[in-house]
Design a protein around this motif. Structure first.
Motif, short mmCIF file in Angstrom:
data_model
loop_
_atom_site.label_atom_id
_atom_site.label_comp_id
_atom_site.label_asym_id
_atom_site.label_seq_id
_atom_site.Cartn_x
_atom_site.Cartn_y
_atom_site.Cartn_z
N ILE A 129 -0.72 20.57 -6.29
CA ILE A 129 -0.69 19.26 -6.94
C ILE A 129 0.77 18.86 -7.05
CG2 ILE A 129 -1.15 17.91 -9.02
CD1 ILE A 129 -3.63 19.53 -9.50
N ARG A 130 1.12 17.68 -6.50
CA ARG A 130 2.50 17.22 -6.48
C ARG A 130 2.58 15.74 -6.84
NH1 ARG A 130 2.70 21.88 -5.77
NH2 ARG A 130 3.72 23.12 -4.13
N ILE A 131 3.66 15.34 -7.46
CA ILE A 131 4.00 13.92 -7.51
C ILE A 131 4.35 13.51 -6.08
CG2 ILE A 131 5.59 12.19 -8.42
CD1 ILE A 131 3.72 13.27 -10.53
N ALA A 132 3.91 12.34 -5.65
CA ALA A 132 4.05 11.94 -4.25
C ALA A 132 5.49 11.94 -3.77
CB ALA A 132 3.42 10.57 -4.02
N THR A 133 6.44 11.64 -4.67
CA THR A 133 7.84 11.61 -4.26
C THR A 133 8.38 12.99 -3.92
OG1 THR A 133 8.36 11.57 -6.63
CG2 THR A 133 8.50 9.48 -5.44
N ASP A 134 7.65 14.05 -4.26
CA ASP A 134 8.05 15.41 -3.89
C ASP A 134 7.51 15.82 -2.53
OD1 ASP A 134 9.52 15.80 -6.21
OD2 ASP A 134 7.82 16.61 -7.33
N LEU A 135 6.76 14.94 -1.89
CA LEU A 135 6.27 15.19 -0.54
C LEU A 135 7.22 14.54 0.47
CD1 LEU A 135 2.48 14.33 -1.09
CD2 LEU A 135 3.54 16.61 -1.10
N PRO A 136 7.22 15.00 1.72
CA PRO A 136 8.05 14.36 2.74
C PRO A 136 7.70 12.87 2.84
CG PRO A 136 7.19 16.44 3.55
CD PRO A 136 6.50 16.19 2.25
N PRO A 137 8.69 12.00 3.01
CA PRO A 137 8.43 10.56 3.06
C PRO A 137 7.35 10.16 4.05
CG PRO A 137 10.78 10.97 2.93
CD PRO A 137 10.13 12.31 3.11
N ALA A 138 7.28 10.85 5.18
CA ALA A 138 6.32 10.46 6.22
C ALA A 138 4.88 10.67 5.80
CB ALA A 138 6.60 11.25 7.50
N VAL A 139 4.63 11.53 4.82
CA VAL A 139 3.25 11.81 4.43
C VAL A 139 2.94 11.33 3.00
CG1 VAL A 139 3.06 13.77 5.99
CG2 VAL A 139 3.82 14.15 3.64
N GLN A 140 3.88 10.63 2.39
CA GLN A 140 3.61 10.10 1.06
C GLN A 140 2.54 9.02 1.13
OE1 GLN A 140 7.23 8.74 -0.82
NE2 GLN A 140 8.25 10.72 -0.62
N PRO A 141 1.50 9.11 0.29
CA PRO A 141 0.47 8.06 0.32
C PRO A 141 1.03 6.75 -0.18
CG PRO A 141 0.11 9.58 -1.51
CD PRO A 141 1.22 10.16 -0.70
N LYS A 142 0.50 5.66 0.37
CA LYS A 142 0.96 4.31 0.00
C LYS A 142 -0.27 3.47 -0.32
CE LYS A 142 5.21 4.44 2.80
NZ LYS A 142 5.13 5.89 3.04
N PHE A 143 -0.35 3.01 -1.56
CA PHE A 143 -1.49 2.22 -2.01
C PHE A 143 -1.01 0.97 -2.74
CE2 PHE A 143 -3.31 6.43 -1.53
CZ PHE A 143 -4.58 6.17 -1.02
N GLU A 144 -1.92 0.02 -2.90
CA GLU A 144 -1.67 -1.18 -3.68
C GLU A 144 -2.97 -1.63 -4.33
OE1 GLU A 144 -0.05 -3.94 -0.86
OE2 GLU A 144 -1.95 -4.24 0.20
N TYR A 145 -2.83 -2.41 -5.43
CA TYR A 145 -4.03 -2.89 -6.13
C TYR A 145 -3.98 -4.41 -6.24
CZ TYR A 145 -1.11 -3.30 -10.36
OH TYR A 145 -0.13 -3.65 -11.26
N LEU A 146 -5.16 -5.00 -6.38
CA LEU A 146 -5.26 -6.46 -6.50
C LEU A 146 -4.87 -6.87 -7.91
CD1 LEU A 146 -6.10 -9.10 -5.06
CD2 LEU A 146 -8.40 -8.73 -5.97
N SER A 147 -3.89 -7.74 -8.02
CA SER A 147 -3.40 -8.17 -9.33
C SER A 147 -4.49 -8.88 -10.12
CB SER A 147 -2.21 -9.12 -9.15
OG SER A 147 -1.87 -9.72 -10.39
N ALA A 148 -4.66 -8.48 -11.38
CA ALA A 148 -5.64 -9.14 -12.24
C ALA A 148 -5.22 -10.55 -12.60
CB ALA A 148 -5.85 -8.31 -13.51
N ASP A 149 -3.95 -10.90 -12.35
CA ASP A 149 -3.47 -12.25 -12.61
C ASP A 149 -3.68 -13.20 -11.43
OD1 ASP A 149 -2.51 -11.54 -15.16
OD2 ASP A 149 -0.65 -10.76 -14.29
#
Length: 306
Positions: free
Chosen positions: A246-266
């Motif tokens: 279990i890791r914080i994503a920033t401790d993983l190599p940049p190429a394999v860091q997950p990238k997500f986004e969410y729909l703004s409630a505003d």
């Protein structure tokens, strides 16, 4: 005469260009989300993602679970502990040790003997809730959902929240992640975590710290065999699912860091989406419900487009 009939038909087609059966059906919630504009999506920082890799399944397939950690002001004492635990690689070699049907999947040290890292905070029970900032007080409840557990509920900053009086708190919806604890006044350190895999156990609100939500890979937890022991705990070591890391994503190599986004409630699209969740008008539905539970308006999350 034939010419006159054709002319009359042409005139009618101009007066009534669309018949009812030709009208486009109202969009489904998913279609509304798919049509949302790029600027209505909010990136999730890699530093707020907790990446859990389980041991491969029986077919050798990788199993990754990604958790978005709760933003301030909620649960920051426990989240600080979680960051320290991940940095110390404390969860490596622990396991999923409880899966209770229609309730939770839980992980941590099944032996309860593994030493914890130094410097973990002891968080008071008062931190289960926060005081509503005066500037936000009027906004909570704009979705106008009726709730059995609070005076008002809403989605704020991308999270489902509830409010009574001048206090508010995150709520136990499907996929939310909380901190296991013993009897009060113990509040848990964050070393023992669980996620909701059944009907929203809202009775736990304000009784346990919520620290995040699973945004990817929930199927690797919700589909596990149910525990045969009391409360769904696995009775034997062989039943437990090992946690590789279990890791914080920033401790993983940049190429394999997950990238997500969410729909703004505003956003305008979220308002349309929330209305569609409460009032399904797409073709399958006969009678719109006319309302929704806060947990039935999950915040859309997707992999960030390249």
């Amino acid at each position: 005469m034939k010419h006159l009939l054709l002319s009359a038909a042409a005139a009618l087609s101009l007066a009534f260009p669309l018949h009812a059966q030709d009208a486009a059906p109202p969009p489904s919630p998913g279609e509304i989300v798919d049509a949302a504009k790029p600027d209505e999506w909010v990136p999730i920082a890699a530093s707020d993602l907790l990446v859990m890799d389980l041991a491969p399944d029986a077919n050798g397939k990788a199993r990754r679970v990604v958790i978005q950690l709760m933003p301030a002001p909620f649960s920051q004492g426990w989240i600080g502990n979680i960051r320290k635990l991940a940095a110390a690689r404390w969860w490596d070699g622990t396991s999923i040790n409880r899966v209770q049907d229609n309730y939770v999947a839980q992980w941590g040290d099944a032996t309860e003997k593994k030493p914890l890292p130094q410097g973990l905070a002891t968080v008071p029970e008062g931190d289960y809730v926060q005081r509503v900032p005066a500037a936000e007080e009027a906004q909570l409840g704009r979705l106008r959902l009726i709730d059995a557990y609070a005076e008002a509920v809403d989605v704020e900053g991308g999270w489902p929240l509830a409010q009574s009086g001048d206090l508010y708190w995150p709520v136990h919806c499907y996929g939310m992640v909380g901190v296991g604890r013993n009897l009060s006044p113990d509040t848990g350190t964050g070393a023992e975590l669980y996620t909701v895999i059944g009907h929203a156990p809202r009775h736990l609100d304000r009784n346990i710290a919520l620290v995040g939500r699973v945004i990817s890979g929930i199927e690797h937890l919700s589909s596990l065999p149910r525990g045969t022991g009391a409360l769904g705990f696995y009775a034997t070591e062989a039943e437990r699912v090992p946690i590789a890391s279990i890791r914080i994503a920033t401790d993983l190599p940049p190429a394999v860091q997950p990238k997500f986004e969410y729909l703004s409630a505003d956003s305008a699209s979220f308002a349309k989406y929330a209305d569609a969740r409460a009032n399904r008008r797409d073709p399958f539905f006969i009678k719109p419900a006319g309302g929704a539970d806060i947990c039935n308006v999950p915040v859309p999350v997707r992999v960030r487009p390249k």
